[in-house]
Design a protein around this motif. Structure first.
Motif, PDB file in Angstrom:
ATOM      1  N   VAL A 226       0.830  -1.209   0.000  1.00  0.00           N
ATOM      2  CA  VAL A 226       0.000   0.000   0.000  1.00  0.00           C
ATOM      3  C   VAL A 226       0.864   1.257   0.000  1.00  0.00           C
ATOM      4  O   VAL A 226       0.615   2.202  -0.764  1.00  0.00           O
ATOM      5  N   SER A 227       1.871   1.282   0.866  1.00  0.00           N
ATOM      6  CA  SER A 227       2.734   2.469   0.950  1.00  0.00           C
ATOM      7  C   SER A 227       3.475   2.702  -0.361  1.00  0.00           C
ATOM      8  O   SER A 227       3.598   3.850  -0.824  1.00  0.00           O
ATOM      9  N   GLU A 228       3.940   1.630  -0.973  1.00  0.00           N
ATOM     10  CA  GLU A 228       4.638   1.765  -2.246  1.00  0.00           C
ATOM     11  C   GLU A 228       3.697   2.211  -3.362  1.00  0.00           C
ATOM     12  O   GLU A 228       4.085   2.979  -4.250  1.00  0.00           O
ATOM     13  N   ILE A 229       2.451   1.760  -3.320  1.00  0.00           N
ATOM     14  CA  ILE A 229       1.458   2.188  -4.316  1.00  0.00           C
ATOM     15  C   ILE A 229       1.230   3.691  -4.209  1.00  0.00           C
ATOM     16  O   ILE A 229       1.194   4.402  -5.219  1.00  0.00           O
ATOM     17  N   MET A 230       1.075   4.193  -2.978  1.00  0.00           N
ATOM     18  CA  MET A 230       0.856   5.630  -2.798  1.00  0.00           C
ATOM     19  C   MET A 230       2.050   6.440  -3.297  1.00  0.00           C
ATOM     20  O   MET A 230       1.879   7.486  -3.945  1.00  0.00           O
ATOM     21  N   ASN A 231       3.240   5.977  -3.015  1.00  0.00           N
ATOM     22  CA  ASN A 231       4.433   6.670  -3.512  1.00  0.00           C
ATOM     23  C   ASN A 231       4.460   6.678  -5.032  1.00  0.00           C
ATOM     24  O   ASN A 231       4.740   7.710  -5.660  1.00  0.00           O
ATOM     25  N   ALA A 232       4.163   5.527  -5.642  1.00  0.00           N
ATOM     26  CA  ALA A 232       4.176   5.433  -7.107  1.00  0.00           C
ATOM     27  C   ALA A 232       3.084   6.298  -7.728  1.00  0.00           C
ATOM     28  O   ALA A 232       3.293   6.949  -8.755  1.00  0.00           O
ATOM     29  N   ALA A 233       1.902   6.327  -7.078  1.00  0.00           N
ATOM     30  CA  ALA A 233       0.812   7.165  -7.578  1.00  0.00           C
ATOM     31  C   ALA A 233       1.196   8.637  -7.513  1.00  0.00           C
ATOM     32  O   ALA A 233       0.878   9.420  -8.423  1.00  0.00           O
ATOM     33  N   GLY A 234       1.881   9.024  -6.449  1.00  0.00           N
ATOM     34  CA  GLY A 234       2.318  10.403  -6.309  1.00  0.00           C
ATOM     35  C   GLY A 234       3.275  10.842  -7.389  1.00  0.00           C
ATOM     36  O   GLY A 234       3.349  12.024  -7.742  1.00  0.00           O
ATOM     37  N   GLY A 236       3.022   9.632 -10.432  1.00  0.00           N
ATOM     38  CA  GLY A 236       2.330   9.433 -11.699  1.00  0.00           C
ATOM     39  C   GLY A 236       2.554   8.073 -12.319  1.00  0.00           C
ATOM     40  O   GLY A 236       2.194   7.849 -13.486  1.00  0.00           O
ATOM     41  N   ASP A 237       3.131   7.122 -11.549  1.00  0.00           N
ATOM     42  CA  ASP A 237       3.439   5.799 -12.099  1.00  0.00           C
ATOM     43  C   ASP A 237       2.265   4.822 -11.995  1.00  0.00           C
ATOM     44  O   ASP A 237       2.283   3.773 -12.632  1.00  0.00           O
ATOM     45  N   ILE A 238       1.284   5.139 -11.173  1.00  0.00           N
ATOM     46  CA  ILE A 238       0.078   4.319 -11.065  1.00  0.00           C
ATOM     47  C   ILE A 238      -1.026   5.009 -11.867  1.00  0.00           C
ATOM     48  O   ILE A 238      -1.439   6.127 -11.547  1.00  0.00           O
ATOM     49  N   LYS A 239      -1.496   4.349 -12.899  1.00  0.00           N
ATOM     50  CA  LYS A 239      -2.520   4.939 -13.763  1.00  0.00           C
ATOM     51  C   LYS A 239      -3.930   4.606 -13.285  1.00  0.00           C
ATOM     52  O   LYS A 239      -4.868   5.372 -13.502  1.00  0.00           O
ATOM     53  N   PHE A 240      -4.081   3.443 -12.669  1.00  0.00           N
ATOM     54  CA  PHE A 240      -5.404   2.977 -12.234  1.00  0.00           C
ATOM     55  C   PHE A 240      -5.292   2.418 -10.826  1.00  0.00           C
ATOM     56  O   PHE A 240      -4.428   1.583 -10.546  1.00  0.00           O
ATOM     57  N   LEU A 241      -6.129   2.915  -9.933  1.00  0.00           N
ATOM     58  CA  LEU A 241      -6.098   2.490  -8.535  1.00  0.00           C
ATOM     59  C   LEU A 241      -7.512   2.132  -8.092  1.00  0.00           C
ATOM     60  O   LEU A 241      -8.454   2.896  -8.309  1.00  0.00           O
ATOM     61  N   TYR A 242      -7.646   0.956  -7.495  1.00  0.00           N
ATOM     62  CA  TYR A 242      -8.942   0.423  -7.068  1.00  0.00           C
ATOM     63  C   TYR A 242      -8.869   0.236  -5.549  1.00  0.00           C
ATOM     64  O   TYR A 242      -8.096  -0.587  -5.061  1.00  0.00           O
ATOM     65  N   ILE A 243      -9.651   0.998  -4.800  1.00  0.00           N
ATOM     66  CA  ILE A 243      -9.611   0.958  -3.338  1.00  0.00           C
ATOM     67  C   ILE A 243     -10.931   0.385  -2.829  1.00  0.00           C
ATOM     68  O   ILE A 243     -12.001   0.912  -3.119  1.00  0.00           O
ATOM     69  N   MET A 244     -10.842  -0.698  -2.060  1.00  0.00           N
ATOM     70  CA  MET A 244     -12.024  -1.364  -1.507  1.00  0.00           C
ATOM     71  C   MET A 244     -12.037  -1.254   0.015  1.00  0.00           C
ATOM     72  O   MET A 244     -11.096  -1.682   0.671  1.00  0.00           O
ATOM     73  N   GLY A 245     -13.106  -0.658   0.565  1.00  0.00           N
ATOM     74  CA  GLY A 245     -13.307  -0.690   2.012  1.00  0.00           C
ATOM     75  C   GLY A 245     -12.176  -0.102   2.820  1.00  0.00           C
ATOM     76  O   GLY A 245     -11.946  -0.502   3.964  1.00  0.00           O
ATOM     77  N   GLU A 246     -11.469   0.842   2.264  1.00  0.00           N
ATOM     78  CA  GLU A 246     -10.324   1.458   2.944  1.00  0.00           C
ATOM     79  C   GLU A 246     -10.417   2.967   2.731  1.00  0.00           C
ATOM     80  O   GLU A 246     -10.909   3.440   1.704  1.00  0.00           O
ATOM     81  N   LYS A 259      -3.183  12.752  -0.417  1.00  0.00           N
ATOM     82  CA  LYS A 259      -4.025  13.601  -1.260  1.00  0.00           C
ATOM     83  C   LYS A 259      -3.355  13.851  -2.613  1.00  0.00           C
ATOM     84  O   LYS A 259      -3.982  13.745  -3.669  1.00  0.00           O
ATOM     85  N   HIS A 260      -2.062  14.152  -2.573  1.00  0.00           N
ATOM     86  CA  HIS A 260      -1.298  14.360  -3.808  1.00  0.00           C
ATOM     87  C   HIS A 260      -1.335  13.096  -4.679  1.00  0.00           C
ATOM     88  O   HIS A 260      -1.522  13.181  -5.907  1.00  0.00           O
ATOM     89  N   ALA A 261      -1.164  11.932  -4.047  1.00  0.00           N
ATOM     90  CA  ALA A 261      -1.154  10.665  -4.791  1.00  0.00           C
ATOM     91  C   ALA A 261      -2.496  10.403  -5.464  1.00  0.00           C
ATOM     92  O   ALA A 261      -2.555  10.026  -6.647  1.00  0.00           O
ATOM     93  N   LEU A 262      -3.584  10.606  -4.722  1.00  0.00           N
ATOM     94  CA  LEU A 262      -4.914  10.354  -5.292  1.00  0.00           C
ATOM     95  C   LEU A 262      -5.248  11.339  -6.406  1.00  0.00           C
ATOM     96  O   LEU A 262      -5.848  10.981  -7.419  1.00  0.00           O
ATOM     97  N   GLU A 263      -4.838  12.584  -6.235  1.00  0.00           N
ATOM     98  CA  GLU A 263      -5.097  13.596  -7.260  1.00  0.00           C
ATOM     99  C   GLU A 263      -4.317  13.326  -8.541  1.00  0.00           C
ATOM    100  O   GLU A 263      -4.723  13.757  -9.625  1.00  0.00           O
ATOM    101  N   HIS A 264      -3.185  12.609  -8.412  1.00  0.00           N
ATOM    102  CA  HIS A 264      -2.352  12.327  -9.583  1.00  0.00           C
ATOM    103  C   HIS A 264      -2.561  10.925 -10.139  1.00  0.00           C
ATOM    104  O   HIS A 264      -1.790  10.461 -10.974  1.00  0.00           O
ATOM    105  N   THR A 265      -3.607  10.251  -9.655  1.00  0.00           N
ATOM    106  CA  THR A 265      -3.972   8.952 -10.220  1.00  0.00           C
ATOM    107  C   THR A 265      -4.938   9.185 -11.382  1.00  0.00           C
ATOM    108  O   THR A 265      -5.972   9.838 -11.217  1.00  0.00           O
ATOM    109  N   GLU A 266      -4.597   8.628 -12.534  1.00  0.00           N
ATOM    110  CA  GLU A 266      -5.373   8.892 -13.743  1.00  0.00           C
ATOM    111  C   GLU A 266      -6.819   8.404 -13.631  1.00  0.00           C
ATOM    112  O   GLU A 266      -7.748   9.067 -14.091  1.00  0.00           O
ATOM    113  N   PHE A 267      -7.011   7.234 -13.003  1.00  0.00           N
ATOM    114  CA  PHE A 267      -8.360   6.686 -12.866  1.00  0.00           C
ATOM    115  C   PHE A 267      -8.474   6.007 -11.512  1.00  0.00           C
ATOM    116  O   PHE A 267      -7.806   5.004 -11.248  1.00  0.00           O
ATOM    117  N   LEU A 268      -9.298   6.572 -10.621  1.00  0.00           N
ATOM    118  CA  LEU A 268      -9.456   6.069  -9.265  1.00  0.00           C
ATOM    119  C   LEU A 268     -10.881   5.540  -9.071  1.00  0.00           C
ATOM    120  O   LEU A 268     -11.854   6.247  -9.309  1.00  0.00           O
TER     121      LEU A 268
END
Length: 543
Positions: A226-234, A236-246, A259-268
């Motif tokens: 999870v922590s690495e995903i947020m860093n990668a999303a921040g 711009g390396d994560i294009k699509f992120l699917y968050i369930m129950g979190e 917030k920066h990571a989610l704003e820079h995710t192409e499709f959330l």
């Protein structure tokens, strides 16, 4: 948990550390109290004087982030006084000599200096634990959410093996899981490096097994945490992120970074039962059914797989998670169809050895604890009887390492975080209950009376709390249950959020962030700031 919840009732000594058990796990906290009433002795090692400390034979108020030093100091005493279980060590462990050599340097005096406690309390705790016929250790995220979290857990295992307090009833190493069914999620492979049943993705024979079962090609490359995903999303390396129950906008460290990571995710996409702070950033929100609106199973903290039955129909367009995921994979071209969660459980049993004997029929009235490999297996009450999964238990020689952040003149206080009884996780559900909000309506920070006096701060006053990552305003609670250099905040609240302040530094092995220790400064607000705060409160933006 290596052992079962009810086994605590027959334990002679209970060691609680990194867990405010009566508030975070009240059912188990009540069981611990029942055990004490039946004669068990209790050891508590915590940065705060939690409620269970009142029942403790030994209470050690350690500096946050010093658990390894404490455990090493206890083991030094046990070896020095010949209280270790020589037969267990000889028959069931390896690498003891290296541990013994390393521990020579950890006198109780040295450990006490690191932990900022009394050396005699370390001796008392060590003797009490080692001399017990049956002793259990209970811990939670106060142990794991550190940059040395893996070492903390391994040190607990060292202590249990040193005294032979594992592999028997009413003993063991018992982590308390932080959320409902998080044990089941991990069991089912909701981790980046394993398939269901903790079967490694990078073993060709395991990959081949699941490819055959699922009729598709699979990657042998472990994914990101999870922590690495947020860093990668921040970045711009994560294009699509699917968050369930979190709800990472409240639960993850350094909210500004999230917030920066989610704003820079192409499709959330967010799948949840309510419109959370995280869902506000989503391009698509998928409404999920709550627990009472679906059939299925939960696996609890003692590894017990239990039935959940639908009591009411889902509201509006909400659907059970399994149905949402099935329809999505069908749209994506994988045409596997399930008519009921029982069919999914049958598939789970076919590919997951520890669940191999668990069926809906068998758990119709009472759950079964895994491992349960075959239909005639009764389940496993406690783990490691006779031998460990790897054969012999391996002692690990682990030195104390300081937390990623220590206090300095600019940030002179250590912040630690946790939970309170009246709210659950990020208040997605409990925050909608009027009665709970009347009892615990807003964020707060606990401060020692001496520290508050030095800052000219009074109980109930609002203050600014800042770290290297952000700044918040929250209410002061002056308490004598923490040390002068330590402050505490619950992480539940989105306004005055503790995780605006916490550190994203990671444990190098498991990549868990250091949510339990960071350096902060607390400052009194100016009159102008207080007037603005009252205006916001009157408008309903805070409180």
């Amino acid at each position: 948990m290596t052992n079962s919840i009810n086994e605590v009732l027959d334990t002679n000594v209970i060691f609680v550390t990194g867990s405010n058990t009566t508030e975070s796990h009240p059912v188990i906290g009540a069981k611990i109290r029942q055990a004490v009433q039946r004669g068990a002795k209790l050891i508590v090692a915590e940065p705060r004087k939690i409620d269970l400390a009142k029942d403790a034979e030994v209470f050690i108020q350690i500096k946050p982030g010093t658990n390894v030093a404490l455990f090493n100091g206890m083991m030094h005493v046990i070896l020095e006084e010949g209280l270790h279980n020589k037969d267990f060590i000889a028959e069931r462990t390896e690498n003891f000599e290296a541990l013994e050599k390393m521990l020579k340097a950890y006198t109780p005096e040295r450990a006490a200096e690191i932990c900022e406690v009394d050396a005699e309390d370390i001796r008392r705790a060590a003797r009490l634990y080692a001399q017990a016929d049956k002793a259990s250790i209970f811990y939670c995220m106060g142990i794991t959410q550190h940059t040395n979290g893996v070492n903390n857990v391994m040190s607990i295992s060292n202590l249990a093996m040193l005294c032979g307090q594992i592999g028997r009833e009413s003993t063991g190493v018992n982590p308390l899981r932080g959320q409902n069914n998080v044990q089941g999620a991990c069991d089912m492979g909701a981790l980046p490096n394993v398939y269901p049943g903790y079967q490694p993705v990078n073993k060709p024979e395991i990959t081949e097994k699941f490819e055959k079962a699922w009729g598709t090609g699979l990657s042998e490359k472990p994914g990101l945490t999870v922590s690495e995903i947020m860093n990668a999303a921040g970045h711009g390396d994560i294009k699509f992120l699917y968050i369930m129950g979190e709800n990472p906008m409240v639960s993850d460290p350094d909210t500004t970074h999230v917030k920066h990571a989610l704003e820079h995710t192409e499709f959330l996409v967010v799948q949840d039962i309510f419109m959370t702070e995280t869902a506000q950033f989503a391009h698509v929100v998928l409404p999920a059914a709550a627990f009472a609106e679906k059939d299925g199973t939960f696996s609890n903290t003692e590894r017990r797989v239990q039935r959940v039955r639908k009591a009411v129909e889902p509201v509006g367009h909400a659907k059970p998670d399994w149905k949402i995921l099935m329809e999505l994979m069908n749209h994506l071209g994988y045409q596997k169809m399930y008519r009921h969660p029982e069919e999914i459980m049958e598939e789970i049993a076919s590919v997951t050895p520890s669940y191999g004997g668990i069926t809906y029929e068998r758990i119709d009235e009472k759950g079964i604890q895994w491992p349960c490999p075959t239909p005639d297996h009764p389940g496993t009450k406690f783990l490691h009887k006779g031998s460990f999964a790897r054969g012999k238990g391996q002692f690990m020689s682990l030195e104390h390492k300081p937390s990623a952040e220590e206090v300095d003149p600019d940030y002179p206080l250590l912040l630690t975080t946790g939970r309170i009884l009246y709210h659950y996780h990020t208040r997605t559900m409990t925050g909608k209950v009027d009665g709970l909000n009347r009892i615990a309506p807003e964020s707060f920070i606990e401060i020692h009376p001496h520290t508050a006096a030095g800052l000219k701060i009074q109980n109930g006053e609002y203050v600014r709390v800042s770290s290297r990552r952000g700044s918040i305003v929250t209410k002061v609670k002056v308490v004598d249950t923490i040390e002068k250099k330590v402050v505490f905040m619950p992480f539940h609240y989105a306004i005055g959020a503790a995780n605006m302040l916490t550190n994203t530094a990671l444990d190098p092995t498991c990549k868990t962030p250091e949510l339990k220790v960071c350096a902060v400064v607390v400052e009194k607000l100016s009159q102008t700031e207080l007037d603005s705060l009252r205006s916001y409160a009157a408008a309903g933006f805070i409180g």
